[in-house]
Design an enzyme around this catalytic site. Structure first.
Site, PDB file in Angstrom:
ATOM      1  N   LYS A  11       0.875  -1.182   0.000  1.00 53.03           N
ATOM      2  CA  LYS A  11       0.000   0.000   0.000  1.00 53.03           C
ATOM      3  C   LYS A  11       0.906   1.224   0.000  1.00 53.03           C
ATOM      4  O   LYS A  11       1.827   1.342   0.827  1.00 53.03           O
ATOM      5  CB  LYS A  11      -0.917   0.013   1.225  1.00 53.03           C
ATOM      6  CG  LYS A  11      -2.071  -0.961   1.122  1.00 53.03           C
ATOM      7  CD  LYS A  11      -2.899  -0.958   2.376  1.00 53.03           C
ATOM      8  CE  LYS A  11      -3.853   0.209   2.439  1.00 53.03           C
ATOM      9  NZ  LYS A  11      -4.618   0.232   3.688  1.00 53.03           N
TER      10      LYS A  11
HETATM   11  C1  E4P Z   1      -7.697   0.057   4.463  1.00 50.36           C
HETATM   12  O1  E4P Z   1      -6.928  -0.674   5.084  1.00 50.36           O
HETATM   13  C2  E4P Z   1      -7.930   1.436   5.013  1.00 50.36           C
HETATM   14  O2  E4P Z   1      -6.695   1.954   5.492  1.00 50.36           O
HETATM   15  C3  E4P Z   1      -8.956   1.415   6.117  1.00 50.36           C
HETATM   16  O3  E4P Z   1     -10.111   0.722   5.654  1.00 50.36           O
HETATM   17  C4  E4P Z   1      -9.314   2.824   6.546  1.00 50.36           C
HETATM   18  O4  E4P Z   1     -10.483   2.739   7.322  1.00 50.36           O
HETATM   19  P1  E4P Z   1     -10.811   3.917   8.387  1.00 50.36           P
HETATM   20  O5  E4P Z   1     -11.400   5.072   7.580  1.00 50.36           O
HETATM   21  O6  E4P Z   1     -11.790   3.322   9.356  1.00 50.36           O
HETATM   22  O7  E4P Z   1      -9.482   4.275   9.038  1.00 50.36           O
END
Ligand code: E4P
Length: 214
Positions: free
Chosen positions: A84
């Site tokens: 990522k």
């Molecule tokens: C994926 O891993 C994203 O980083 C995650 O779903 C973000 O979600 P949040 O908005 O609850 O932090």
């Protein structure tokens, strides 16, 4: 289509693996901080569970640091690593330069223009934060639809993230996301509906089947 667990907690990853239909796990630095163990332990533990894919978000911000961290993550995860990458200038640069060596997901996408660049850079995935977008910009599902149009015909697929309800997860898929990633509690409840429970209870109470002791 793939469904992921959105967590860095190994007990939740074991629960997800046990469901049998969870494709992989997505993490981010905040989820890693809540894991209770060092990121190296998390990645080793996820590798042992043999998911199809494990998403690890680089925290390094310069190109050399990103490459060092990427190689270390690859050593730990072994198979199925998806990096990522933050949507920064160096992030897009890293994907353009190394995206063939490391399958990448450009994350925290909040605008179709970023998806255009991700597509040109050769990202395999982008992660769109649906609930955050709805809360801060007004309509996360509309953004998913726009991203799907921008990426149509490209090699870049959409992972809908930041999903907080069953409806939000389904609607993100219907809006054009190829994949979804959800927290453990939501993952465990996606397959359950009270009327299904009621119907199965009725079958168990009054129904019959092949005699099991003949
Ligand atoms: C994926 O891993 C994203 O980083 C995650 O779903 C973000 O979600 P949040 O908005 O609850 O932090």
């Amino acid at each position: 289509m793939a469904i992921f667990l959105d967590s860095a907690k190994l007990d939740e990853a074991r629960q997800a693996k046990n469901f049998g239909w969870v494709y992989g796990v997505t993490t981010n630095p905040s989820l890693m901080a809540k894991a209770g163990v060092e990121p190296e332990i998390v990645l080793k533990g996820l590798a042992e569970l043999q998911f199809h894919q494990v998403y690890y978000q680089l925290v390094s911000q310069d190109m050399d640091g990103m490459m060092i961290e990427a190689r270390k993550a690859a050593e730990l995860v072994k198979n199925g690593l998806i990096l990522k990458i933050a949507p920064t200038e160096n992030g897009f640069r890293f994907v353009a330069k190394h995206g063939k060596d490391f399958p990448c997901c450009i994350t925290a996408i909040f605008d179709p223009a970023q998806a255009l660049i991700a597509r040109e850079a050769g990202a395999k995935y982008i992660a769109v934060y649906v609930n955050r977008t709805t809360k801060q910009l007004g309509n996360g599902l509309a953004l998913v639809g726009e991203l799907a149009k921008v990426l149509a015909g490209s090699q870049t697929e959409i992972v809908a993230a930041s999903l907080k309800s069953r409806k939000e997860a389904v609607d993100a898929f219907l809006a054009g996301a190829q994949h979804i990633t959800v927290p453990c509690d939501l993952l465990a409840n996606l397959s359950i509906h009270p009327l299904s429970v009621q119907t199965v209870d009725q079958f168990n109470a009054e129904g019959i089947g092949i005699c099991m002791n003949s």
